[in-house]
Enzyme design. Structure first.
Site, PDB file in Angstrom:
ATOM      1  CB  ALA A   1      79.139 -20.052  80.843  1.00 19.03           C
TER       2      ALA A   1
ATOM      3  CE  LYS B   1      75.824 -30.603  82.917  1.00 15.15           C
ATOM      4  NZ  LYS B   1      75.016 -31.271  81.927  1.00 15.15           N
TER       5      LYS B   1
ATOM      6  CB  SER C   1      77.420 -19.755  75.135  1.00 13.62           C
ATOM      7  OG  SER C   1      77.805 -20.401  73.941  1.00 13.62           O
ATOM      8  N   PRO C   2      74.158 -19.030  76.877  1.00 14.95           N
ATOM      9  CG  PRO C   2      71.856 -19.384  76.996  1.00 14.95           C
ATOM     10  CD  PRO C   2      73.022 -19.564  76.080  1.00 14.95           C
TER      11      PRO C   2
ATOM     12  CG  LEU D   1      76.914 -19.641  84.216  1.00 11.97           C
ATOM     13  CD1 LEU D   1      76.334 -18.543  83.324  1.00 11.97           C
ATOM     14  CD2 LEU D   1      77.437 -19.036  85.519  1.00 11.97           C
ATOM     15  CB  THR D   2      73.977 -26.242  84.830  1.00 11.02           C
ATOM     16  OG1 THR D   2      75.188 -27.023  84.844  1.00 11.02           O
ATOM     17  CG2 THR D   2      73.669 -25.805  83.409  1.00 11.02           C
TER      18      THR D   2
ATOM     19  CE1 TYR E   1      75.950 -23.842  65.207  1.00  7.40           C
ATOM     20  CE2 TYR E   1      73.646 -23.858  65.863  1.00  7.40           C
ATOM     21  CZ  TYR E   1      74.875 -23.227  65.802  1.00  7.40           C
ATOM     22  OH  TYR E   1      75.018 -21.972  66.371  1.00  7.40           O
TER      23      TYR E   1
ATOM     24  N   GLY F   1      77.205 -24.727  79.955  1.00  9.69           N
ATOM     25  CA  GLY F   1      76.913 -25.670  81.047  1.00  9.69           C
ATOM     26  C   GLY F   1      77.543 -25.281  82.376  1.00  9.69           C
TER      27      GLY F   1
HETATM   28  N1  LIG Z   1      76.030 -17.726  66.715  1.00 10.34           N
HETATM   29  C1  LIG Z   1      77.036 -18.394  67.216  1.00 10.34           C
HETATM   30  O1  LIG Z   1      78.205 -18.232  66.822  1.00 10.34           O
HETATM   31  C2  LIG Z   1      76.748 -19.385  68.312  1.00 10.34           C
HETATM   32  C3  LIG Z   1      77.802 -19.904  69.105  1.00 10.34           C
HETATM   33  C4  LIG Z   1      77.472 -20.779  70.138  1.00 10.34           C
HETATM   34  C5  LIG Z   1      76.134 -21.125  70.377  1.00 10.34           C
HETATM   35  N2  LIG Z   1      75.151 -20.617  69.564  1.00 10.34           N
HETATM   36  C6  LIG Z   1      73.716 -20.940  69.779  1.00 10.34           C
HETATM   37  O2  LIG Z   1      73.401 -20.806  71.159  1.00 10.34           O
HETATM   38  C7  LIG Z   1      72.869 -22.041  71.657  1.00 10.34           C
HETATM   39  C8  LIG Z   1      73.226 -22.216  73.120  1.00 10.34           C
HETATM   40  O3  LIG Z   1      74.619 -22.090  73.346  1.00 10.34           O
HETATM   41  P1  LIG Z   1      75.534 -23.332  73.748  1.00 10.34           P
HETATM   42  O4  LIG Z   1      74.857 -24.583  73.344  1.00 10.34           O
HETATM   43  O5  LIG Z   1      76.895 -23.005  73.260  1.00 10.34           O
HETATM   44  O6  LIG Z   1      75.678 -23.244  75.334  1.00 10.34           O
HETATM   45  P2  LIG Z   1      74.691 -23.163  76.599  1.00 10.34           P
HETATM   46  O7  LIG Z   1      73.307 -22.972  76.178  1.00 10.34           O
HETATM   47  O8  LIG Z   1      75.313 -22.175  77.495  1.00 10.34           O
HETATM   48  O9  LIG Z   1      74.909 -24.617  77.239  1.00 10.34           O
HETATM   49  C9  LIG Z   1      74.253 -25.723  76.708  1.00 10.34           C
HETATM   50  C10 LIG Z   1      74.746 -27.008  77.360  1.00 10.34           C
HETATM   51  O10 LIG Z   1      74.688 -26.930  78.781  1.00 10.34           O
HETATM   52  C11 LIG Z   1      74.217 -28.176  79.294  1.00 10.34           C
HETATM   53  N3  LIG Z   1      72.886 -27.900  79.864  1.00 10.34           N
HETATM   54  C12 LIG Z   1      71.889 -27.141  79.298  1.00 10.34           C
HETATM   55  N4  LIG Z   1      70.832 -27.070  80.121  1.00 10.34           N
HETATM   56  C13 LIG Z   1      71.148 -27.764  81.226  1.00 10.34           C
HETATM   57  C14 LIG Z   1      70.468 -28.030  82.431  1.00 10.34           C
HETATM   58  N5  LIG Z   1      69.260 -27.541  82.663  1.00 10.34           N
HETATM   59  N6  LIG Z   1      71.082 -28.799  83.354  1.00 10.34           N
HETATM   60  C15 LIG Z   1      72.315 -29.289  83.145  1.00 10.34           C
HETATM   61  N7  LIG Z   1      73.015 -29.063  82.021  1.00 10.34           N
HETATM   62  C16 LIG Z   1      72.440 -28.308  81.065  1.00 10.34           C
HETATM   63  C17 LIG Z   1      74.169 -29.151  78.132  1.00 10.34           C
HETATM   64  O11 LIG Z   1      75.455 -29.748  77.919  1.00 10.34           O
HETATM   65  P3  LIG Z   1      76.054 -30.933  78.823  1.00 10.34           P
HETATM   66  O12 LIG Z   1      74.909 -31.779  79.273  1.00 10.34           O
HETATM   67  O13 LIG Z   1      77.015 -31.626  77.946  1.00 10.34           O
HETATM   68  O14 LIG Z   1      76.759 -30.232  79.961  1.00 10.34           O
HETATM   69  C18 LIG Z   1      73.891 -28.194  76.986  1.00 10.34           C
HETATM   70  O15 LIG Z   1      74.229 -28.721  75.747  1.00 10.34           O
HETATM   71  C19 LIG Z   1      73.459 -23.097  70.717  1.00 10.34           C
HETATM   72  O16 LIG Z   1      72.741 -24.305  70.749  1.00 10.34           O
HETATM   73  C20 LIG Z   1      73.359 -22.366  69.387  1.00 10.34           C
HETATM   74  O17 LIG Z   1      72.030 -22.421  68.911  1.00 10.34           O
HETATM   75  C21 LIG Z   1      75.448 -19.743  68.565  1.00 10.34           C
END
Ligand SMILES: NC(=O)c1ccc[n+]([C@@H]2O[C@H](COP(=O)([O-])OP(=O)(O)OC[C@H]3O[C@@H](n4cnc5c(N)ncnc54)[C@H](OP(=O)(O)O)[C@@H]3O)[C@@H](O)[C@H]2O)c1
Length: 311
Positions: free
Chosen positions: A210, A217, A207-208, A214-215, A62, A212
């Site tokens: 999806a 916004k 990516s819980p 599912l927020t 990362y 962003g």
């Molecule tokens: N093991 C793997 O292969 C793998 C792959 C992917 C992810 N991960 C891990 O999982 C974590 C989470 O997954 P992810 O980052 O892919 O996706 P996510 O948690 O589904 O989405 C995160 C993004 O959504 C937006 N967001 C988050 N909270 C919000 C809120 N309350 N209101 C409005 N927007 C919000 C932000 O982006 P914006 O503001 O730009 O919209 C944020 O960066 C990663 O950080 C990583 O640690 C692991």
């Protein structure tokens, strides 16, 4: 504040939700440096910790190490116990078995720690079979360089094989980190979630939100920026009824937001979500997903709607 206090009593299985740190330093997907700064990220960290979110998930890849480095700096500024999870990437050109231990030492340097709490194999990439890296990760666990061992993106068969190898070294497989959210329920259908529960392996849901979507916004007129926008307009059109349901259910629970309901749905399924947060505001909202539960009826309604919009 003088650094972390004792966290020996803290185990992954007791944790409701963590914080994902992929966007901390990543420019290719998350546009680090544009729209959010290191100060915002630090606020996301402290807001989460204050709210009781005491697991941070990062990886050596990362931000090419920047995520681990930033986390290491933040850890020095708190005395709260926080579990640190990071990952080894088995790049196909990593042909020496020692690369896992070498990579972990570099991660520990960036994090400023003597050991991590969870070390994970990021992907089951070839050329080596999963058994090879399972043997190596068992070695670093037995050396005391990590408290626990996990895998990521492993299917049921790969997970079972890693579990067996680790067991032969007396190292339990603690977790499998896979994509899981209301728009991707593959782990419910391919047996990974059930097998995790049978074997006592914690399913960590990445990516819980999806990424962003599912927020609530984003909408078809306002899709996410950059590469995340690819294919997002069609998806956003399809999922509006799901977003409406998340809003409706949220209202019943003292005005919980769609993001909070979407994360709580994962917790109710017995998995551990690790939403990414770039700012204190996002972290504050996400931390409102813990400490309460959806009803069974609401979970069923969300399941049905998620099936409908995924067809
Ligand atoms: N093991 C793997 O292969 C793998 C792959 C992917 C992810 N991960 C891990 O999982 C974590 C989470 O997954 P992810 O980052 O892919 O996706 P996510 O948690 O589904 O989405 C995160 C993004 O959504 C937006 N967001 C988050 N909270 C919000 C809120 N309350 N209101 C409005 N927007 C919000 C932000 O982006 P914006 O503001 O730009 O919209 C944020 O960066 C990663 O950080 C990583 O640690 C692991």
């Amino acid at each position: 504040m003088t650094g972390q206090s004792n966290k020996d009593d803290l185990f992954l299985h007791d944790i409701e939700m963590g914080l994902g740190a992929w966007s901390w330093g990543d420019r290719s997907i998350w546009n680090y440096g544009r729209g959010y700064s290191d100060d915002d990220i630090e606020e996301a960290f402290h807001t989460s910790v204050s709210a009781g979110v005491n697991l941070v998930d990062t990886a050596e890849v990362y931000g090419s190490g920047l995520s681990e480095h930033l986390l290491g700096q933040f850890l020095k500024t708190t005395d709260q116990p926080i579990l640190v999870a990071t990952k080894f990437m088995p790049f196909p050109w990593r042909l020496s078995r020692k690369s896992l231990s070498n990579a972990l030492h570099r991660s520990l340097d960036r994090l400023g720690l003597e050991r991590v709490d969870l070390y994970q194999i990021h992907w089951p990439f070839p050329p080596y079979p999963v058994e090879t890296w399972a043997e190596e990760i068992a070695g670093v666990a037995n050396e005391g360089l990590t408290r626990a061992v996990g895998v990521s993106n492993f299917d049921k068969n790969q997970m079972q094989r890693a579990y067996s190898v680790l067991l032969s070294f007396n190292v339990p497989l603690t977790s499998n980190q896979v994509e899981y959210n209301l728009l991707n329920r593959r782990v419910e259908k391919n047996g990974v979630l059930d097998r995790c529960k049978e074997l006592g392996i914690r399913l960590i849901a990445y990516s819980p939100l999806a990424k962003g979507l599912l927020t609530a916004k984003y909408d078809p007129q306002n899709p996410p920026p950059g590469v995340r926008g690819n294919g997002a307009v069609g998806k956003l059109k399809r999922i509006q009824s799901l977003i409406d349901l998340l809003k409706k259910i949220g209202k019943i629970h003292k005005d919980k937001t769609p993001a909070q309901v979407a994360l709580n749905w994962i917790i109710c399924k017995g998995a551990l979500p690790i939403p990414g947060a770039k700012t204190g505001k996002q972290a504050a909202e996400n931390s409102g997903a813990i400490g309460w539960r959806l009803t069974l009826e609401e979970i069923n309604l969300l399941d049905e709607m998620s099936d409908d919009v995924s067809r």
